[in-house]
Design an enzyme around this catalytic site. Structure first.
Site, PDB file in Angstrom:
ATOM      1  N   SER A  79     -80.550 -74.183  12.565  1.00  0.00           N
ATOM      2  CA  SER A  79     -80.438 -73.675  11.204  1.00  0.00           C
ATOM      3  C   SER A  79     -80.619 -72.175  11.216  1.00  0.00           C
ATOM      4  O   SER A  79     -81.362 -71.631  12.045  1.00  0.00           O
ATOM      5  CB  SER A  79     -81.497 -74.312  10.297  1.00  0.00           C
ATOM      6  OG  SER A  79     -81.545 -73.666   9.041  1.00  0.00           O
ATOM      7  N   TYR A  93     -90.252 -76.807   8.370  1.00  0.00           N
ATOM      8  CA  TYR A  93     -88.884 -76.832   8.883  1.00  0.00           C
ATOM      9  C   TYR A  93     -88.554 -75.526   9.608  1.00  0.00           C
ATOM     10  O   TYR A  93     -88.009 -75.545  10.719  1.00  0.00           O
ATOM     11  CB  TYR A  93     -87.920 -77.060   7.730  1.00  0.00           C
ATOM     12  CG  TYR A  93     -86.473 -77.234   8.148  1.00  0.00           C
ATOM     13  CD1 TYR A  93     -86.024 -78.459   8.646  1.00  0.00           C
ATOM     14  CD2 TYR A  93     -85.556 -76.195   8.034  1.00  0.00           C
ATOM     15  CE1 TYR A  93     -84.696 -78.632   9.022  1.00  0.00           C
ATOM     16  CE2 TYR A  93     -84.235 -76.361   8.409  1.00  0.00           C
ATOM     17  CZ  TYR A  93     -83.810 -77.579   8.893  1.00  0.00           C
ATOM     18  OH  TYR A  93     -82.500 -77.750   9.265  1.00  0.00           O
TER      19      TYR A  93
END
Length: 302
Positions: free
Chosen positions: A175, A188
């Site tokens: 990501s 995350y």
């Protein structure tokens, strides 16, 4: 400074220019794409979200066999049936990548029942979606175990055979938040930063291993259930990516042998700016990038 050190300093600009030109030539004259007709592809978190589209795209682009791992059997079964109907052999196994013993056990089952995995796609991930002080300790641990440590176990399970065969590829769906964190997703962002370091180190370690390579995909906000709580500052200029696009670009990157892919390409600018901006400017970048509030604990593609 001795003569050797001085020579290295003087040669550095020439070396940088050489690699820039080399990259430019590769961009203008890309190499022939690799065929997937010999490959057995395993996708973690393959029952839904990006994982489901990845499995379908690998099948579409000619993979010999596709294997799905995940924690929800219903989703795995639905995806496997859809892929099988398209004409590609597909199998699924319930497996929690956070559980080391379970990963090693299921990896053995895969080898015995299906064959040697030659493309491993580490896609499984979860997000807790709360601030540090509002997060439950077990929830924070779960994010790290699935998003980061899971890659250690799956890669250790399948990479040795790839090296023996001199034919293999390890893929990570990472990501952009690994390089530009946002508020509200501290678990995350941390796990993805660790995951990126893992892949960079692994890629360097495989440079002298013929036939085996790595690809890391770093997408912006993707329109999946996992990121329903994501809010960006300029949604019209930077709409969420479609999971189908992320899947297509991932398979294309594997076939082209690309090590790192930013989606969209404009994310290169964000990373570059972060390298030079002071703290105040970084705060503005964070505002631009967005924030995250998750209504349900443990949304994810597992």
């Amino acid at each position: 400074m001795d003569v050797r050190s001085a020579g290295c300093v003087l040669l550095l600009p020439l070396q940088i220019l050489y690699y820039v030109l080399k990259a430019g030539v590769r961009w203008l004259l890309p190499a022939a794409k690799r065929s997937l007709d010999r490959d057995l592809v395993l996708v973690t978190g393959g029952g839904r979200g990006i994982g489901r589209h990845l499995a379908k795209e690998f099948a579409k682009q000619g993979a010999k066999k596709v294997i799905l791992w995940g924690r929800t059997e219903r989703c795995l079964k639905e995806t496997a049936e859809e892929i099988s109907l398209s004409g590609t052999e597909c199998h699924y196994f319930v497996c929690d990548v956070a559980n080391r013993e379970e990963v090693y056990k299921q990896a053995k089952v895969v080898r015995e029942k299906v064959g040697d995995v030659t493309i491993l796609v580490n896609n499984a991930a979860v997000v807790h979606g709360k601030s540090l002080m509002d997060s439950d300790d077990d929830a924070l641990l779960k994010s790290q175990h699935i998003n980061t440590m899971g890659q250690f176990w799956t890669t250790k399970a399948f990479l040795p055979r790839m090296l023996e065969l001199q034919h293999g590829h390890v893929v990570c769906i990472n990501s952009i938040l690994s390089q530009s964190p946002i508020p509200g997703a501290i678990d995350y962002c941390t796990s993805k930063a660790s995951s990126l370091a893992f892949m960079e180190s692994l890629a360097l370690g495989l440079l002298d291993c013929p036939g085996v390579a790595c690809t890391t995909i770093l997408p912006f906000h993707t329109n999946t259930e996992m990121f329903q709580g994501m809010r960006v500052r300029f949604p019209q200029l930077f709409p969420p990516l479609r999971p189908e696009l992320v899947a297509k670009r991932t398979v294309e990157a594997v076939r082209a042998g690309k090590a790192f892919v930013y989606l969209p390409w404009t994310m290169h600018a964000l990373v570059l700016l972060k390298s030079f901006m002071p703290q105040v400017a970084l705060e503005e970048i964070h505002k631009f990038s967005g924030s995250y509030t998750c209504m349900n604990t443990f949304k994810g593609r597992t």
